[in-house]
Design a protein around this motif. Structure first.
Motif, short mmCIF file in Angstrom:
data_model
loop_
_atom_site.label_atom_id
_atom_site.label_comp_id
_atom_site.label_asym_id
_atom_site.label_seq_id
_atom_site.Cartn_x
_atom_site.Cartn_y
_atom_site.Cartn_z
N LEU A 173 -0.76 -7.23 -3.14
CA LEU A 173 -0.35 -5.97 -2.79
C LEU A 173 -0.71 -4.90 -3.47
CD1 LEU A 173 2.75 -7.19 -0.79
CD2 LEU A 173 0.83 -5.85 0.19
N TRP A 174 -0.60 -5.08 -4.85
CA TRP A 174 -0.92 -4.08 -5.76
C TRP A 174 -2.68 -3.74 -5.58
CZ3 TRP A 174 1.62 -6.85 -10.39
CH2 TRP A 174 2.93 -6.27 -10.64
N GLN A 175 -3.33 -4.70 -5.53
CA GLN A 175 -4.71 -4.55 -5.08
C GLN A 175 -5.11 -3.78 -3.83
OE1 GLN A 175 -6.67 -8.37 -5.87
NE2 GLN A 175 -5.24 -8.91 -7.38
N ILE A 176 -4.32 -4.19 -2.89
CA ILE A 176 -4.65 -3.53 -1.67
C ILE A 176 -4.27 -2.30 -1.34
CG2 ILE A 176 -3.44 -3.66 0.62
CD1 ILE A 176 -3.48 -6.99 0.53
N LEU A 177 -2.95 -1.70 -2.01
CA LEU A 177 -2.77 -0.43 -2.11
C LEU A 177 -3.55 0.40 -2.92
CD1 LEU A 177 1.00 -0.76 -2.79
CD2 LEU A 177 -0.05 -0.09 -0.57
N SER A 178 -4.31 -0.03 -3.88
CA SER A 178 -5.27 0.54 -4.59
C SER A 178 -6.53 0.74 -3.78
CB SER A 178 -5.40 -0.12 -6.39
OG SER A 178 -6.63 0.33 -6.84
N LEU A 199 -10.90 -4.26 1.22
CA LEU A 199 -9.69 -4.20 1.62
C LEU A 199 -9.53 -5.43 2.57
CD1 LEU A 199 -7.03 -2.65 1.71
CD2 LEU A 199 -7.82 -1.34 3.27
N VAL A 200 -10.56 -5.72 3.44
CA VAL A 200 -10.47 -6.70 4.60
C VAL A 200 -10.09 -8.06 3.75
CG1 VAL A 200 -11.93 -7.94 6.37
CG2 VAL A 200 -11.74 -5.45 6.29
N GLU A 201 -11.17 -8.43 2.84
CA GLU A 201 -11.17 -9.47 2.29
C GLU A 201 -9.58 -9.64 1.57
OE1 GLU A 201 -12.88 -11.52 -2.03
OE2 GLU A 201 -13.96 -10.16 -0.77
N ARG A 202 -8.91 -8.85 1.11
CA ARG A 202 -7.73 -8.95 0.24
C ARG A 202 -6.82 -9.15 1.33
NH1 ARG A 202 -6.67 -10.97 -4.26
NH2 ARG A 202 -8.47 -12.31 -3.59
N ARG A 203 -6.96 -8.37 2.24
CA ARG A 203 -5.90 -8.61 3.37
C ARG A 203 -5.65 -10.00 4.13
NH1 ARG A 203 -6.49 -2.86 6.94
NH2 ARG A 203 -5.18 -1.54 5.55
N LYS A 204 -7.07 -10.49 4.12
CA LYS A 204 -7.17 -11.95 4.69
C LYS A 204 -6.38 -12.86 3.47
CE LYS A 204 -10.44 -15.47 6.03
NZ LYS A 204 -9.84 -16.37 5.24
N ALA A 205 -6.56 -12.71 2.54
CA ALA A 205 -6.06 -13.46 1.34
C ALA A 205 -4.63 -13.38 1.38
CB ALA A 205 -6.54 -13.21 -0.07
#
Length: 290
Positions: free
Chosen positions: A253-258, A268-274
């Motif tokens: 979530l830190w990464q997603i917000l960044s 962002l799509v990749e991190r959300r899927k993870a």
């Protein structure tokens, strides 16, 4: 009627004489006033409790504890006998102030005892907390090897940080405690009694999709980032050390917000899927705000 009023006021005055001496922590005066009270008003219902507090002043020891069992026994006396008597006779707030000296004396006698997992609640640090000595509590914890990975010391230093510096400073340690010992973290929130924390906990209990067990609370830091993304900077100071799913989710979530701030849609799509693959309920909570 005048005689009755005098009789009624006499016991109040005698009782107040004892309480005044106790507040001054002057044991001889308290004992003398208590003896007069027992002679003239032997049926007064405060006599037993006053006797407990007088004995607490008279029996003060400065000898260092040589083992944890002795400290545990002394803690039981303070918690189960002296503290209830003080609350009953002084009232809650005044009792806390009066008891601080008792806890401080106990902490000073316990400073040489190392942390023992078999007596995890019996150490100088929690005594310092009861005495309101936040810096001393923090220093006592920092002398414990690997304190960050042990639930009790981590909870003690988290409370000390909160009391001394406020909630913003305590957020990283609160997150680490939630990951390491969720039940102890919940107990600490109850002890602290912070209105904003209590509100967030109630919201988490109502909204988070988990097992319904108290162990769900290890997801609390990650969930916070879905409802309070502004806390990301404060929570970033928490150490990720156990490689458990709730820690990984917080890091994601830190990464997603960044990535959201940077507008990097592909990443962002990749991190959300993870995140969705890691915990569908947490992902759903995050998407509700998007």
């Amino acid at each position: 009627m005048q005689l009755d009023l005098f009789a009624n006021s006499q016991d109040v005055m005698l009782r107040n004489d004892v309480l005044d001496a106790l507040q001054r922590r002057h044991a001889p005066d308290a004992r003398q006033a208590w003896e007069q009270l027992t002679r003239e008003c032997p049926g007064d219902d405060t006599v037993p409790g006053l006797a407990v507090l007088i004995a607490a002043l008279e029996d003060v020891s400065t000898a260092r504890f040589v083992d944890h069992a002795s400290l545990a026994a002394a803690c039981r006396v303070l918690s189960e006998e002296i503290s209830p008597a003080a609350r009953r006779l002084f009232g809650e707030q005044a009792a806390v102030a009066w008891m601080a000296s008792c806890w401080r004396a106990l902490a000073q006698r316990a400073v040489a005892l190392p942390f023992d997992a078999g007596y995890s609640d019996h150490h100088a640090a929690p005594m310092w907390l009861e005495a309101g000595e936040w810096v001393a509590a923090k220093q006592a914890v920092e002398r414990i090897a690997s304190w960050r990975r042990i639930p009790a010391p981590l909870a003690w230093i988290t409370e000390a940080r909160y009391r001394a510096d406020g909630l913003d400073a305590a957020w990283p340690l609160l997150a680490e405690l939630a990951w390491l010992a969720p039940a102890r973290c919940v107990a600490l929130l109850t002890r602290i009694g912070d209105a904003s924390l209590d509100a967030l906990r109630r919201q988490f209990d109502a909204q988070f999709v988990g097992t319904g067990e108290i162990t769900d609370f290890d997801w609390f830091p990650a969930w916070l980032l879905t409802v309070k993304p502004g806390l990301a900077a404060r929570l970033r100071g928490a150490r990720l050390s156990r490689h458990i799913d709730p820690e990984r989710a917080t890091s994601m979530l830190w990464q997603i917000l960044s990535l959201e701030r940077q507008g990097r849609q592909h990443d962002l799509v990749e991190r959300r899927k993870a995140l969705r693959d890691l915990h569908a309920g947490l992902y759903a909570a995050y998407m509700k705000t998007r």
